[in-house]
Design an enzyme around this catalytic site. Structure first.
Site, PDB file in Angstrom:
ATOM      1  N   SER A  85      58.199  -5.124 -49.283  1.00 53.26           N
ATOM      2  CA  SER A  85      58.968  -5.878 -50.278  1.00 53.26           C
ATOM      3  C   SER A  85      59.806  -4.992 -51.192  1.00 53.26           C
ATOM      4  O   SER A  85      60.701  -5.484 -51.874  1.00 53.26           O
ATOM      5  CB  SER A  85      58.032  -6.746 -51.123  1.00 53.26           C
ATOM      6  N   LYS A 139      56.785  -4.388 -58.134  1.00 48.34           N
ATOM      7  CA  LYS A 139      58.142  -4.933 -58.142  1.00 48.34           C
ATOM      8  C   LYS A 139      58.982  -4.149 -59.147  1.00 48.34           C
ATOM      9  O   LYS A 139      58.475  -3.316 -59.898  1.00 48.34           O
ATOM     10  CB  LYS A 139      58.144  -6.415 -58.537  1.00 48.34           C
TER      11      LYS A 139
END
Length: 254
Positions: A85, A139
């Site tokens: 990701s 993230k």
């Protein structure tokens, strides 16, 4: 008869009465070099502070382990990246170092940081790969409390407080900033996060119905990533993208 003073001659020692000594004079005892003295091989001892190789090695090993333990407990933490990701910034199997405990309180999260946080609302059910360390995710922080983060989708840039971001320095090549439109105002005490591989990241955009409007509580942030240290030879600093957000103004007060 004339008496000579006591003296040492090549033939030996003479006494005042004229007699010659029958035994050789006893040399004075010196601190070094005399048999049986402290400087001789038979009576020598190691100097103060000298150690053998093995004790010295064990001592240095213990000191090293203590230093590493202190760093690990109070200053830094390490994680292994399990999913794609955050490609290409972080690849599967990369190892990262983050702030931890004492250093976490000294390094406040800011826009552009790569952050590690605990799952705020079962996000992991949507991740394509398991997280590291149980319920942790990684993230990039895009919006701070009060910011408005938006995108019109279909290749349009992400904006923060109305300013378009040039994210080309960290987005995975060929991936759009967002393939669909969204607009979120960040609540107090929360942040808005996105993966660098936007086409394969279950981030704040996709969790608007999780009870937190897709936002991550700041208290959930466990560390700000500093660098990758493995694979060897490919290490890099991670939080060097702050300049992308230099033009972003402070959020307006509603």
């Amino acid at each position: 008869m004339a008496f000579r003073d006591e003296e040492t001659t090549p033939s030996g020692l003479w006494y005042p009465d004229g007699r010659q000594a029958t035994s050789a004079p006893v040399p004075p005892r010196h601190a070094h070099g005399h048999p049986g003295g402290r400087g001789s091989a038979r009576g020598s001892h190691p100097r103060l502070g000298e150690r053998g190789f093995l004790p010295e090695f064990l001592f240095e090993l213990v000191v090293l382990l203590v230093v590493v333990s202190i760093l690990r407990i109070f200053l830094i933490c390490n994680y292994i990246i399990p999913s794609g990701s955050m490609e290409n910034t972080l690849g599967i199997g990369d190892r990262i170092l983050t702030t931890h405990r004492l250093t976490r309180s000294m390094v406040a999260p800011r826009r552009g940081d790569v952050v590690v946080f605990t799952d705020p609302a079962d996000w992991l059910g949507d991740e394509s790969s398991p997280s590291f360390r149980g319920n942790h995710l990684v993230k990039r922080l895009i919006g701070m409390p009060g910011d408005t983060v938006a995108c019109k989708g279909h290749g349009a840039p992400v904006t923060v407080n109305g300013v378009a971001l040039d994210e080309s320095s960290y987005l995975r090549p060929g991936v759009e900033p967002s393939s669909f439109p969204f607009k979120i105002k960040v609540d107090p005490g929360h942040v808005f996060v996105m993966g660098d591989n936007r086409s394969n990241s279950a981030d704040s955009r996709l969790h608007k119905d999780d009870g937190h409007n897709g936002l991550v509580p700041i208290d959930n942030i466990k560390g700000t990533a500093l660098l990758t240290y493995y694979p060897v030879g490919s290490w890099k600093l991670l939080n060097n993208q702050h300049k992308v957000f230099d033009a972003v103004p402070d959020p307006t007060q509603d």
